[in-house]
Design an enzyme around this catalytic site. Sequence first.
Site, short mmCIF file in Angstrom:
data_model
loop_
_atom_site.label_atom_id
_atom_site.label_comp_id
_atom_site.label_asym_id
_atom_site.label_seq_id
_atom_site.Cartn_x
_atom_site.Cartn_y
_atom_site.Cartn_z
N ASP A 34 -25.43 -26.04 -10.27
CA ASP A 34 -26.41 -26.98 -10.60
C ASP A 34 -27.66 -26.09 -11.01
OD1 ASP A 34 -27.24 -30.16 -10.90
OD2 ASP A 34 -29.10 -28.89 -10.16
N TYR A 38 -36.94 -30.07 -14.85
CA TYR A 38 -36.00 -30.23 -16.07
C TYR A 38 -37.01 -30.01 -17.33
CZ TYR A 38 -32.39 -32.07 -13.24
OH TYR A 38 -31.30 -32.20 -12.48
N HIS A 91 -19.74 -31.43 -7.24
CA HIS A 91 -20.78 -30.65 -7.74
C HIS A 91 -21.69 -30.07 -6.73
CE1 HIS A 91 -24.20 -30.36 -10.34
NE2 HIS A 91 -24.97 -30.81 -9.44
#
Lengths: 429, 428
Positions: free
Chosen positions: B213, B349, B406
């Site tokens: 990630d 982000y 993940h």
Amino acid sequence: MKKSKNILTNTMVAGAIMMQSTLGNAQSVAPASLSSEPTIRPFQVKVPAKKLEDLKRRILATQWPEPENVKDASQGVQYATMQALAKYWTTSYDWRNMEAKLNALPQFVTTIDGVDIHFIHVRSKHKNALPVIITHGWPGSIIEQMKVIGPLTDPTAYGGKAEDAFDVVIPSLPGHGFSGKPTELGWTAARIAKAWIELMNRLGYKKYVAQGGDWGNAVTELMALQTPPGLVGIHTNMAATVPADIAKALSTGVKPADLSPDEKNAYEQLDYFYKTGLGYANEMGLRPQTLYGIADSPIGLAAWMLDHDARSYALIARVFAGETEGLTKDDIIDNITLYWLTNTAVSSARLYWETFQAKAGFFDPRNVTIPVAVSAFPDEIYAAPKSWAEKAYPHLIYFNKLEKGGHFAAWEQPTLFTQELRAAFKSLR
Amino acid sequence: MKQFKQILSPIILATMTFQTTATHAQGGPNTTNNAPEAIRAFQVHVPDADLAELKQRINATRWPIQETVSDRSQGVKLEGFQQLVQYWGTAYDWRKAEAKLNALPQFITNIDGLDIHFIQVKSKHKNALPIIVTHGWPGSIFEQLKIIGPLTDPTAYGGKAEDAFDVIIPSMPGYGFSGKPTATGWGPDRMAKAWDVLMKRLGYTRYVAQGGDWGAVVSDAMGRQAPKGLLGIHVNMPATVPADIAQALKSGLPAPASLSAKEKKAYESMNDLYTRGGAYAGIMVTRPQTLAYGLSDSPSGLAAFYYDKFNDWTYSGGDAAKVLSKDDMLDDITLYWLTNTSASSSQLYWENNNNNFNVVEQRTREIKVPVAVTVFPGEIYQAPKTWTEKAYPNLIYYHEVNNGGHFAAWEQPQLFAEELRAAFKTLR
């Protein structure tokens, strides 16, 4: 006087709001329990005091995030705006004022296609008033349209003529406000449009027009596509006119060279919106049920609702910074409080999900062939250029580019908006 | 014992205090505890009142109406989620999580103006290879706790002494117990530089880096920067999507006919993320602050936003509880709540809206240090070997494993540890 409670849904665990609907003034005699019958039940809003206290308590107990680490609105709704809103909400704001305004209007509920539809219905005193059904959008509500009721139904008191008069029908979208929350799939804009046609039939209107912006535009255009016999034309303040080649250019990022100034402006507005402003729509379109935070947090809900589009947000931020605009602090908080009290954050978001299933662009022309009138407000998500509107609507009967006003045109600029409707529909009376 | 309070921010209404004790500091050689570069020992102790308030908020949750579908297509389903939240509000015990953390050596040091929290566990074995392992979103240092034993003490976990690692697990800026940036600019590149500073400050002259990630993005950035001493990186979410494929995905085209079966599957997985699974990122890239008001104020709102991704991204068929315990998930979610980091974490982000899966945006071809990749079957996409070889010119290890998603270190810690042993064997 017989009273019955309209429980919006039996799945609400906490914070169920009860609206009392009084049958004393009912225009129909059937009891509310026979909800499959086409009865029209009068409706009044009375939120229990403890719900208002709970709301206030929650706002005061807000756990705030850090402020944004930029000086502008590029990370979203700004901390200072939210703080000012929270302060006003808990100190100066009074929901009872809005409740009184709503209850001063004739409101009704009728069950259509299995869902209770709430609506305001104000008839003009003038003969030959033209019935218009006006549909709100997200994050709006019937509160958006309340300021145009007087000017539309009583034009002589608002600078118009008797022949400008409208009968006004303002429904709450399913899953919004005081309408029921669909518990089954399929409540798309097309199905809502069908319900609105039934509503106008049920009210006895043989000839009427329809109006909307935002979702209201989608519903209104889809009514037109169904070409019900009574619908003689529509007016939109958020026209769906983006040509296919422009939509493609926006997705690939290659700007066409031969745009007129109005087209260029629209292109740039859309490009900006798609790049920076579509996050909320995608989240609601793809994961509406994941938004538990806006059902549980009044401040979370308020921030989410303020961030619809950059220009309306900028206006709202100015209002909470003390400037005078077309919307007041009370206007803004009335609308948020309505969503809160009806617990409709998620049920309203679902309309995006239903729409995403169909994969149709929000601004794609739908080939409406009946008469269409367009008002292009400059601060809308995009101001539709006349050239695009002419292509999108083969039967364009009216087009006007306004100098002022944004996404919430009826709410922000009710006088202009009313003038637009009078002019737009003149030829259809 | 010197104690002081770390106030995360003066504007947090429900301020939590962490007590840091200086007595056990292993501190850098020539620092005092007052210097910014000092390495201060850190312990977590959340005040009882904050935990009581959290439970009170959980139990006062106002729920929305139930979804109108029987699957997860509208998001987190009400019924199962209510059970998780009910457990959170009753039987769940944060003190157990706190005890797990406090059993580990934890520190804070200031780098580039920001306090960086990290776990550092040294192996008893000589020549242990130092590794800095970086978590992602919506993860945290909790993702990596289960691999500390297998990595630092391999002989107790089926490995050999020569497999040993010294493990450094930092909290990213804006996450967990690290500081929250009050100005912009803390993107992956800056973080990568800070991580090298951290490793040097700890006295490590040769080390490796690992991540999935955001941790993969940071590890890739370290690889590009290739600071002296960085021997190589391992990523479990590599950026391998070639330029032409990225363009096809952006245009919404079907998978090009020339793709192999594995490439086609990767294409479809990416397409699924972009068309159906990427809204969480879209809102955080564009409007992190708007989202944060609801997540900061509503425990259930915060939990749902993260739990949705646990369900999406674990190798569990959409039910994260099959591979992570309720406590695992709630430890992580509670950490975000107590540190009030929903806004500061999502700012990452906003800082970096580059595409984290693409070769071009991640400039992976600039990475000259050795790169190792493990492909987990439940990852957002399974990087095909063909793409991975092109993306990372100095690929020294590529392995497709048959379990894990993940959150690989969290879901399959033993398998994950074995991968790191194998991946870095040649670099020791």
